[in-house]
Design an enzyme around this catalytic site. Structure first.
Site, mmCIF file in Angstrom:
data_model
loop_
_atom_site.group_PDB
_atom_site.id
_atom_site.type_symbol
_atom_site.label_atom_id
_atom_site.label_comp_id
_atom_site.label_asym_id
_atom_site.label_seq_id
_atom_site.Cartn_x
_atom_site.Cartn_y
_atom_site.Cartn_z
ATOM 1 N N HIS A 159 -3.349 6.947 2.694
ATOM 2 C CA HIS A 159 -3.745 5.664 2.110
ATOM 3 C C HIS A 159 -5.141 5.318 2.615
ATOM 4 O O HIS A 159 -5.457 5.497 3.794
ATOM 5 C CB HIS A 159 -2.748 4.584 2.509
ATOM 6 C CG HIS A 159 -3.226 3.212 2.188
ATOM 7 N ND1 HIS A 159 -3.664 2.876 0.923
ATOM 8 C CD2 HIS A 159 -3.374 2.100 2.954
ATOM 9 C CE1 HIS A 159 -4.056 1.609 0.937
ATOM 10 N NE2 HIS A 159 -3.894 1.119 2.146
ATOM 11 N N CYS B 9 0.819 -1.224 0.000
ATOM 12 C CA CYS B 9 0.000 0.000 0.000
ATOM 13 C C CYS B 9 0.849 1.270 0.000
ATOM 14 O O CYS B 9 0.331 2.356 -0.250
ATOM 15 C CB CYS B 9 -0.949 -0.002 1.188
ATOM 16 S SG CYS B 9 -1.991 -1.454 1.209
ATOM 17 N N ASN C 202 -10.130 -0.468 -0.329
ATOM 18 C CA ASN C 202 -8.674 -0.359 -0.219
ATOM 19 C C ASN C 202 -8.065 -0.887 -1.527
ATOM 20 O O ASN C 202 -8.141 -2.080 -1.798
ATOM 21 C CB ASN C 202 -8.205 -1.180 0.992
ATOM 22 C CG ASN C 202 -6.699 -1.137 1.177
ATOM 23 O OD1 ASN C 202 -5.958 -0.679 0.306
ATOM 24 N ND2 ASN C 202 -6.237 -1.625 2.313
HETATM 25 O O1 UT7 Z 1 -3.879 -1.539 3.420
HETATM 26 C C1 UT7 Z 1 -3.000 -2.068 4.363
HETATM 27 C C2 UT7 Z 1 -3.437 -1.782 5.667
HETATM 28 N N1 UT7 Z 1 -4.655 -2.497 6.029
HETATM 29 C C3 UT7 Z 1 -5.335 -1.968 7.016
HETATM 30 O O2 UT7 Z 1 -4.983 -0.890 7.441
HETATM 31 C C4 UT7 Z 1 -6.459 -2.723 7.661
HETATM 32 C C5 UT7 Z 1 -6.351 -2.544 9.147
HETATM 33 N N2 UT7 Z 1 -7.371 -3.215 9.916
HETATM 34 C C6 UT7 Z 1 -8.675 -2.849 9.883
HETATM 35 O O3 UT7 Z 1 -9.057 -1.978 9.131
HETATM 36 C C7 UT7 Z 1 -9.624 -3.509 10.866
HETATM 37 O O4 UT7 Z 1 -8.884 -4.237 11.804
HETATM 38 C C8 UT7 Z 1 -10.659 -4.434 10.174
HETATM 39 C C9 UT7 Z 1 -11.660 -3.610 9.394
HETATM 40 C C10 UT7 Z 1 -9.970 -5.416 9.259
HETATM 41 C C11 UT7 Z 1 -11.428 -5.220 11.235
HETATM 42 O O5 UT7 Z 1 -12.031 -4.323 12.157
HETATM 43 P P1 UT7 Z 1 -11.946 -4.622 13.734
HETATM 44 O O6 UT7 Z 1 -12.679 -3.541 14.389
HETATM 45 O O7 UT7 Z 1 -10.480 -4.786 14.055
HETATM 46 O O8 UT7 Z 1 -12.747 -5.946 13.842
HETATM 47 P P2 UT7 Z 1 -12.283 -7.369 14.414
HETATM 48 O O9 UT7 Z 1 -11.327 -8.005 13.443
HETATM 49 O O10 UT7 Z 1 -11.848 -7.210 15.814
HETATM 50 O O11 UT7 Z 1 -13.634 -8.115 14.398
HETATM 51 C C12 UT7 Z 1 -14.699 -7.748 15.270
HETATM 52 C C13 UT7 Z 1 -15.824 -8.726 15.060
HETATM 53 C C14 UT7 Z 1 -15.397 -10.174 15.113
HETATM 54 O O12 UT7 Z 1 -16.429 -10.923 15.711
HETATM 55 P P3 UT7 Z 1 -16.287 -11.428 17.209
HETATM 56 O O13 UT7 Z 1 -15.023 -12.233 17.238
HETATM 57 O O14 UT7 Z 1 -16.171 -10.171 18.042
HETATM 58 O O15 UT7 Z 1 -17.526 -12.204 17.431
HETATM 59 C C15 UT7 Z 1 -15.280 -10.550 13.666
HETATM 60 O O16 UT7 Z 1 -15.473 -11.927 13.459
HETATM 61 O O17 UT7 Z 1 -16.370 -8.517 13.755
HETATM 62 C C16 UT7 Z 1 -16.396 -9.754 13.054
HETATM 63 N N3 UT7 Z 1 -16.201 -9.505 11.639
HETATM 64 C C17 UT7 Z 1 -17.198 -9.239 10.796
HETATM 65 N N4 UT7 Z 1 -18.529 -9.178 10.985
HETATM 66 C C18 UT7 Z 1 -19.291 -8.881 9.915
HETATM 67 C C19 UT7 Z 1 -15.023 -9.442 10.964
HETATM 68 N N5 UT7 Z 1 -15.264 -9.170 9.662
HETATM 69 C C20 UT7 Z 1 -16.612 -9.036 9.555
HETATM 70 C C21 UT7 Z 1 -17.462 -8.744 8.470
HETATM 71 N N6 UT7 Z 1 -18.780 -8.673 8.693
HETATM 72 N N7 UT7 Z 1 -16.983 -8.530 7.225
#
Ligand code: UT7
Length: 324
Positions: free
Chosen positions: A251, A114, A281
């Site tokens: 980004h 990225c 992204n």
């Molecule tokens: O380009 C390079 C850089 N990339 C980035 O900068 C990405 C950085 N990371 C992020 O943007 C975030 O960490 C994400 C958007 C990927 C995830 O957000 P989060 O707030 O960190 O969510 P999480 O991974 O902690 O997930 C929270 C909950 C989980 O459920 P439980 O375990 O709390 O029951 C996930 O299973 O949300 C669930 N979950 C979803 N639910 C519905 C994860 N993905 C989804 C989804 N739809 N697509």
């Protein structure tokens, strides 16, 4: 005489197919509300039958048209991408061939995820300032839909395809912060963090490109710090104060990351460019896509002072300050 790289043209290309959050909710267990509130993304473009070099070529052609130049005027082409058409030759040589660049013109790819566009900008600016080339084209182009695991809701909702390009041209400057053009760049990496964001394969390991695997929370944490630090370093190197900048162009990965970076930098929300809502992204393409779109709409204008900041797999990160 002090040589600066002025940016004289921008262009972009997005494939026609748009995939909405509702579309995704029929593919994996997710919903529009989750994706919108956790990431800020509403839709993304997906390539169908168009490779990275095809999209890059279209973005380059539109940037050259915008600059009033032809492929014959170009002295250097750099493509930033993690999704090349082929293992070899480079996507850059495929683009150079398809657009009819002069034989002998250096063309190569940069793999910095990225941060790729900022890395490419740094390389092109350095070559221009050294007097090695006069006109350079840089393009961030990605076909991420081909390396996404469409059954993994943690990653498949995040990414999109597209390409954004810029034309850089040598111009005379004074060598101080009042110049027009690229005023500073900085690029960094930390190879101890490769595990947090990677593909599951590659040529010399699995003979297969693999799919994206990400520890979202770790990437998020590092992204906020690296994006803010890169912006601050670029501003310091350019001798520009935060208060002077017109636009922060980060980004486009997650609107919550962008908000945290903006708060750390103490920059007003109305000075931040967001395009991830309709692009997702797009990795190396994200900054040039956002720039090109906002210049075309007239929101970002000639004379504006921009700070670019990017972070991605590796980790890699970097920033730049540009007066348009
Ligand atoms: O380009 C390079 C850089 N990339 C980035 O900068 C990405 C950085 N990371 C992020 O943007 C975030 O960490 C994400 C958007 C990927 C995830 O957000 P989060 O707030 O960190 O969510 P999480 O991974 O902690 O997930 C929270 C909950 C989980 O459920 P439980 O375990 O709390 O029951 C996930 O299973 O949300 C669930 N979950 C979803 N639910 C519905 C994860 N993905 C989804 C989804 N739809 N697509």
């Amino acid at each position: 005489m002090f040589i600066r790289s002025e940016i004289v043209g921008f262009g972009r290309y997005l494939p026609n197919k748009v995939l909405t959050n509702d579309d995704l909710s029929h593919m994996v267990e997710t919903n529009d509300e989750w994706i919108r509130t956790r990431t800020g993304i509403c839709s993304r473009h997906i390539a169908e039958g168009e490779t990275t070099s095809i999209m890059a070529g279209k973005a380059v052609a539109s940037a050259l048209k915008n600059a009033g130049m032809s492929p014959q005027d170009v002295d250097l082409l750099i493509v930033a991408s993690v999704t090349p058409d082929l293992t070899t030759p480079s996507t850059a040589t495929l683009v150079a061939g398809s657009l009819g660049f002069r034989a002998g013109v250096p063309a190569f790819d940069i793999s910095a995820a990225c941060s790729g566009f900022v890395y490419a900008l740094t390389m092109a600016d350095n070559m221009i300032r050294l007097g090695q080339v006069k006109t350079a084209v840089i393009v961030g182009a990605e076909c991420l839909s081909k390396i996404v695991d469409w059954t993994d809701r943690n990653t498949c909702v995040l990414f999109g395809d597209g390409a954004g390009a810029a034309v850089l041209r040598a111009a005379e400057g004074k060598g101080d912060s009042t110049d027009t053009g690229v005023l500073s760049t900085c690029i960094f990496s930390d190879g101890s963090k490769t595990e947090f964001l990677k593909t599951t394969g590659g040529v010399s390991s699995t003979q297969n490109p693999g799919v994206v695997l990400m520890n979202g929370k770790e990437v998020f944490k590092h992204a906020v710090v690296s994006l803010a630090e890169a912006a601050e370093t670029a501003l310091e190197r350019a001798d520009i104060k935060k208060e002077q900048i017109d636009w922060l162009i980060p980004h486009q990965a997650n609107v919550r990351i962008i908000d945290s970076v903006r708060e750390r930098l103490n920059i007003a929300p109305e000075k931040v460019i967001i395009s991830l809502d309709h692009h997702g992204n797009t990795s190396a393409a994200s900054i040039p896509l956002a720039l090109s779109e906002n210049i075309e709409s007239g929101r970002v204008k000639k004379g504006d002072l921009l700070v670019l900041t990017a972070m991605g797999a590796g980790f890699t990160w970097g920033g730049a300050v540009i007066r348009l």
